[in-house]
Every structure is written in C-alpha cells, then in structure tokens.
Design a protein around this motif. Structure first.
Motif, PDB file in Angstrom:
ATOM      1  N   ASP A  70     -10.978  -6.110   5.077  1.00  0.00           N
ATOM      2  CA  ASP A  70      -9.785  -5.996   4.241  1.00  0.00           C
ATOM      3  C   ASP A  70      -9.472  -4.544   3.897  1.00  0.00           C
ATOM      4  O   ASP A  70     -10.374  -3.695   3.824  1.00  0.00           O
ATOM      5  CB  ASP A  70      -9.967  -6.785   2.945  1.00  0.00           C
ATOM      6  N   ASP A  71      -8.181  -4.282   3.661  1.00  0.00           N
ATOM      7  CA  ASP A  71      -7.701  -2.932   3.327  1.00  0.00           C
ATOM      8  C   ASP A  71      -8.587  -2.211   2.315  1.00  0.00           C
ATOM      9  O   ASP A  71      -8.956  -1.049   2.511  1.00  0.00           O
ATOM     10  CB  ASP A  71      -6.289  -3.007   2.713  1.00  0.00           C
ATOM     11  N   ASP A  72      -8.882  -2.894   1.217  1.00  0.00           N
ATOM     12  CA  ASP A  72      -9.564  -2.257   0.084  1.00  0.00           C
ATOM     13  C   ASP A  72     -10.893  -1.615   0.449  1.00  0.00           C
ATOM     14  O   ASP A  72     -11.358  -0.712  -0.249  1.00  0.00           O
ATOM     15  CB  ASP A  72      -9.811  -3.284  -1.031  1.00  0.00           C
ATOM     16  N   TYR A  73     -11.507  -2.091   1.522  1.00  0.00           N
ATOM     17  CA  TYR A  73     -12.867  -1.636   1.862  1.00  0.00           C
ATOM     18  C   TYR A  73     -12.890  -0.655   3.038  1.00  0.00           C
ATOM     19  O   TYR A  73     -13.955  -0.228   3.456  1.00  0.00           O
ATOM     20  CB  TYR A  73     -13.738  -2.862   2.184  1.00  0.00           C
ATOM     21  N   PRO A 120     -13.496   4.469   1.399  1.00  0.00           N
ATOM     22  CA  PRO A 120     -13.831   4.644  -0.030  1.00  0.00           C
ATOM     23  C   PRO A 120     -13.154   5.856  -0.667  1.00  0.00           C
ATOM     24  O   PRO A 120     -13.059   5.939  -1.891  1.00  0.00           O
ATOM     25  CB  PRO A 120     -15.352   4.783  -0.023  1.00  0.00           C
ATOM     26  N   PHE A 150      -9.329   3.994  -1.085  1.00  0.00           N
ATOM     27  CA  PHE A 150      -9.173   2.700  -1.750  1.00  0.00           C
ATOM     28  C   PHE A 150     -10.351   2.474  -2.707  1.00  0.00           C
ATOM     29  O   PHE A 150     -10.547   3.250  -3.616  1.00  0.00           O
ATOM     30  CB  PHE A 150      -9.014   1.589  -0.707  1.00  0.00           C
ATOM     31  N   ARG A 151     -11.137   1.445  -2.488  1.00  0.00           N
ATOM     32  CA  ARG A 151     -12.247   1.171  -3.409  1.00  0.00           C
ATOM     33  C   ARG A 151     -13.385   2.172  -3.210  1.00  0.00           C
ATOM     34  O   ARG A 151     -14.014   2.212  -2.149  1.00  0.00           O
ATOM     35  CB  ARG A 151     -12.768  -0.250  -3.184  1.00  0.00           C
ATOM     36  N   ALA A 152     -13.653   2.939  -4.235  1.00  0.00           N
ATOM     37  CA  ALA A 152     -14.680   3.984  -4.127  1.00  0.00           C
ATOM     38  C   ALA A 152     -16.079   3.402  -3.947  1.00  0.00           C
ATOM     39  O   ALA A 152     -16.982   4.084  -3.442  1.00  0.00           O
ATOM     40  CB  ALA A 152     -14.646   4.875  -5.364  1.00  0.00           C
ATOM     41  N   ASP A 153     -16.264   2.138  -4.348  1.00  0.00           N
ATOM     42  CA  ASP A 153     -17.596   1.534  -4.249  1.00  0.00           C
ATOM     43  C   ASP A 153     -17.830   0.830  -2.916  1.00  0.00           C
ATOM     44  O   ASP A 153     -18.868   0.201  -2.708  1.00  0.00           O
ATOM     45  CB  ASP A 153     -17.818   0.544  -5.394  1.00  0.00           C
ATOM     46  N   SER A 154     -16.873   0.925  -1.985  1.00  0.00           N
ATOM     47  CA  SER A 154     -17.035   0.245  -0.698  1.00  0.00           C
ATOM     48  C   SER A 154     -18.093   0.924   0.167  1.00  0.00           C
ATOM     49  O   SER A 154     -18.038   2.136   0.405  1.00  0.00           O
ATOM     50  CB  SER A 154     -15.713   0.221   0.073  1.00  0.00           C
ATOM     51  N   THR A 155     -19.031   0.117   0.626  1.00  0.00           N
ATOM     52  CA  THR A 155     -20.033   0.625   1.573  1.00  0.00           C
ATOM     53  C   THR A 155     -19.734   0.128   2.979  1.00  0.00           C
ATOM     54  O   THR A 155     -20.501   0.369   3.907  1.00  0.00           O
ATOM     55  CB  THR A 155     -21.439   0.149   1.160  1.00  0.00           C
ATOM     56  N   ARG A 192       0.846  -1.200   0.000  1.00  0.00           N
ATOM     57  CA  ARG A 192       0.000   0.000   0.000  1.00  0.00           C
ATOM     58  C   ARG A 192       0.884   1.253   0.000  1.00  0.00           C
ATOM     59  O   ARG A 192       1.373   1.664   1.056  1.00  0.00           O
ATOM     60  CB  ARG A 192      -0.910   0.020   1.235  1.00  0.00           C
TER      61      ARG A 192
END
Length: 471
Positions: free
Chosen positions: A275-278, A281, A284-289, A125
C-alpha cells in the motif's frame, strides 16, 4: 422459480442453457465416488503447493486453502465481447481521471465531481500532484468486480486499482481443471489464460522510464506474512523476475538499485504489492519498515516506474464509484457499456434518509472498506446488527454508500449436500500499458454458504475456473 439468474439452467433448473449442454451431459456420466476423489485430489494438490490465503482475525488459524469448486462458470464469446469492451472503456477512463486529478483537474472545474470528494479523500496523494508517469498510466493492473443480476445483465460492483489480487488463483484453477478433467477441454473450445504472466511482463516492460530499452522488472512484496504472499511469489516466478522486499532495494544517485550477490543492479519497473503508506518512510509513514527510503524522489524524477502508481486509490474509493458513468461521458463522450449498481451516497441528506429508512433491504459499505469487511448486508443481518450500523452511519454519513441487495447470479456448486446453486461474481484483470489488454476470463468467486452474497476469500468464499467459450 428462483429470484436470481442461474448461469447453467433456465426455468427453475428444468432446462440447460445451450453453452452448458456438453458439460451437463458429461457430469451426468460421472459417479459420486469419482467426483469425490477428484475434489479430494484438488484439495491435496493446492495444500501441497501452498496455495493459501491468510484470513486475518480467524481464531481457527490464519492460513487456509481457498475452497475450489470443479463446476466451471461458463461465459459465451458474445457475452465476453460485450464485457471486454466495457472493461476497456472503464479502465481507460479511470486512468484518464487519475491523470486529470493530479494535473489539470478539469473534471472538478466542470462541476462533475465535488472537490471535497477528491481532495478530502484518504486515498488522494498530494505528493503526486504534477508528477508525470510513464505513458500517463496509473492503474497498470486493474481487477474489476462484475456481477450478474436481473435477467442476466452485467453490472460493475467495484473497481480495484491499488493492489488487486486473485489472478494467481485464476491461473491455478485452470491448471487444476486441465489436470483433473482433460477430456472436458477436448469437448469445449475454451479460451486460454495461461499466457497472463507473459502479457503482464510485456505490459510492465512497456511502461519503463524513458530511455530504458531493456528494463529490469521486480515484484515487491511486504513479505511472507502478507495474505497474498503466495501470489506475489507465484507471479515473480512465472514472469522470471526477482521477488524483493523493501530491504532488498536502496536509492542512490537518483536511481533505485537491488542488492544481488553480484553487486547492485539498477531497477526500472517495480510491480508493487504494498500500500501507498508503506512505500517510502521519508514521504509517507515514517514507521514503515516495508518500503524504500527516497523512493518517491526517484519516482518524481521519472527514473523508476511503480505499478500501480501511488495515488490510484482515489479512483477506486467507493465514494468515487458513483461518478464513473459521468467520467466516461466527460472524458470519452461515450455512454457506459457496463452499468454501475444503483448507489445511494449517504453524504446527501435525501439519500441518507432513504438509506436509514430501508436498512433491512440494502447493502451498506464503508467507502474505504475492502475485502468484505465493514459492510452490512441488510436482509442477512439481525435487528441488533442493523441498529448498530444505523448509529455508525448517523455518526459519519460521508463514510458510507448503500446499494440495493442484488440477486447475484448463481452457478451450480458442489456442497456437502450435493450440487446446489451458489452466488458468484467475476474479477477480470485488465492490463494497461502502451495498449489495454486482458486474458479472456477472470477469477470467479463463489459464496459457499447457502443464500450468502459475500464471495470474498477473506469471508469464506471459494473459487471456480472461468471458461470463455470460443465457439
């Protein structure tokens, strides 16, 4: 004679090992009807309490009770002392490595690990570069998978530093054994494990941001549909802290707050099981809720602690695993106490050639794989499966490592046909804060299918209580 180390017997089940003598004598006095009744009682209680595990892609139903076996796995005090010293050495090194990677990168400059192995790693990261974390600890909770092979030597199979799970099963297995067979605990001096939640809470409080004397700790879960949700709720309840989801938290004035019925409450330490990605938003992942917008900015400012830290996955990736012994020598100037399993890196041409020529005898793993998925167990695979995997490796050699098929140690286990040896591993849980600590024991996982070496719960494995004997 079996070709594996038997935890309970020597000489092909002719003689009982000394530390199992008392248990074996007790077992001989138990009727089949009594054992069957106790096993059914355990299954009923686990089902009632909701100790389940979600098996993704299982058409028969996603929620099921992890099978529990009533024959414990016993480890002597001397064996545990050796294992504990090796675990402390290893986890201390891995924390130093992660800190180095996100700061001075001395191990790369020294030529010990090729830079592409780290900086092209999916778990690296760059957002963590230069961030100071509390006490320089990144992997606050580590679950290190240990196997026994050969004449009984211990090997580290895998380091789990992201969101390691399974400790709730360790605690519930012990509770179940004490409930079903209290007389066994009168006959043996078994090291306790039930203080783990207190130790975990103390550990998390010890790494609170600077200046916070009475930190608020929360457990952050993706929600009830996560495979390990039972554990998230269990640990929050046992520690006496709030279980939260991303929607329960918000960022304001460079701090993280929790919504409560009494208004916003500042949060200082987040034990996250996401996980890191979530996690954020915005970063990292803009679509993470599942995450908290702006969380990374508060983290960068040192005003909240995340356990485990973002970016720890760079150290438990299977492509980094072969370098851990060299890390120990580099950072500590010590020889490794616990050995790695010999590992072939398919990214190296000569090692790739060897792997492709010996696939039927090897275990091949995806470097980013987890949970027993994305792997080939050569001796247990069909020719078609081996050829399919061969094509995958040829297409992307840097995505795979291979290891010899270890004859994992086995422990007697109740199966449909009676008592039979089944292969096992062990996951001790190592806590890093101001000090490194662990409860004496861990989660013993057992492969219930005859001959199987895959112990993962997601692949149909069961669990046993792990006894560290103090006498």
């Amino acid at each position: 004679m079996p070709n594996f180390f038997d935890e309970m017997y020597t000489d092909g089940a002719k003689n009982v090992r000394d530390h199992y003598l008392e248990f074996e004598a007790w077992l001989a006095t138990q009727s089949a009807a009594t054992i069957a009744r106790k096993r059914a009682e355990a299954d009923l209680i686990f089902r009632r309490v909701g100790i389940t595990f979600a098996v993704y892609g299982n058409e028969a139903g996603t929620e099921r009770v992890i099978p529990f076996d009533i024959i414990p796995r016993m480890i002597t005090a001397k064996e545990w002392a050796h294992m504990e010293a090796g675990l402390v050495q290893r986890v201390r090194t891995l924390n130093m490595f992660i800190h180095d990677i996100y700061h001075d990168q001395n191990i790369v400059k020294a030529g010990i690990i090729p830079p592409e192995q780290i900086f092209r790693n999916a778990q690296y990261r760059p957002e963590m570069q230069g961030i100071s974390v509390a006490s320089d600890i990144y992997a606050h909770i580590a679950g290190v998978d240990i196997v026994r092979a050969g004449q009984g030597e211990f090997y580290v199979l895998e380091d789990n530093l992201r969101v390691p799970s399974g400790v709730s099963y360790m605690l519930e297995d012990r509770k179940m054994m004490m409930r079903l067979f209290p007389e066994l605990f009168a006959r043996h001096q078994i090291a306790p494990v039930e203080h783990y939640p207190d130790m975990l809470l103390d550990n998390l409080r010890s790494v609170a941001p600077i200046g916070v004397s009475d930190p608020t700790v929360v457990v952050m879960t993706p929600g009830m549909y996560n495979s390990a949700y039972f554990e998230h709720a269990f640990l929050a309840q046992q520690m006496g802290v709030e279980l939260v989801e991303g929607q329960d938290l918000f960022v304001n004035d460079n701090a993280v707050y929790m919504r409560t019925t009494r208004g916003p409450k500042r949060v200082d330490v987040i034990y996250r099981r996401i996980d890191d990605d979530y996690m954020d938003p915005l970063a990292f992942r803009a679509d993470s809720t599942l995450g908290v917008p702006g969380l990374l900015s508060v983290y960068r400012a040192g005003r909240v602690t995340l356990a485990n830290a973002i970016g720890t996955g760079v150290a438990d990736d299977k492509s980094i695993y072969p370098f851990v012994p060299d890390m120990i020598r580099f950072y500590l100037s010590e020889e490794p106490i616990l050995n790695n399993v010999p590992t072939y890196q398919c990214r190296k041409k000569d090692e790739l050639s060897y792997v492709l020529a010996n696939l039927p005898d090897l275990v091949v793993k995806e470097v980013h794989g987890a949970g027993g998925y994305g792997m080939l167990v050569g001796p247990a695979s069909s020719k078609a499966e081996i050829e399919d995997f061969r094509q995958r490796i040829i297409a992307r050699p840097d995505g795979y490592i291979a290891q010899p098929t270890l004859a994992l140690s086995a422990c007697p286990t109740f199966v449909d046909a009676g008592i039979a040896p089944r292969h096992i591993d062990l996951r001790p849980f190592v806590l890093s804060g101001k000090t490194i600590s662990m409860v004496p024991g861990g989660l013993t996982r057992v492969a219930l299918k005859e001959g199987s070496l895959v112990v993962n719960s997601s692949q149909g494995g069961g669990t046993k209580d792990t006894w560290i004997l103090e006498n």
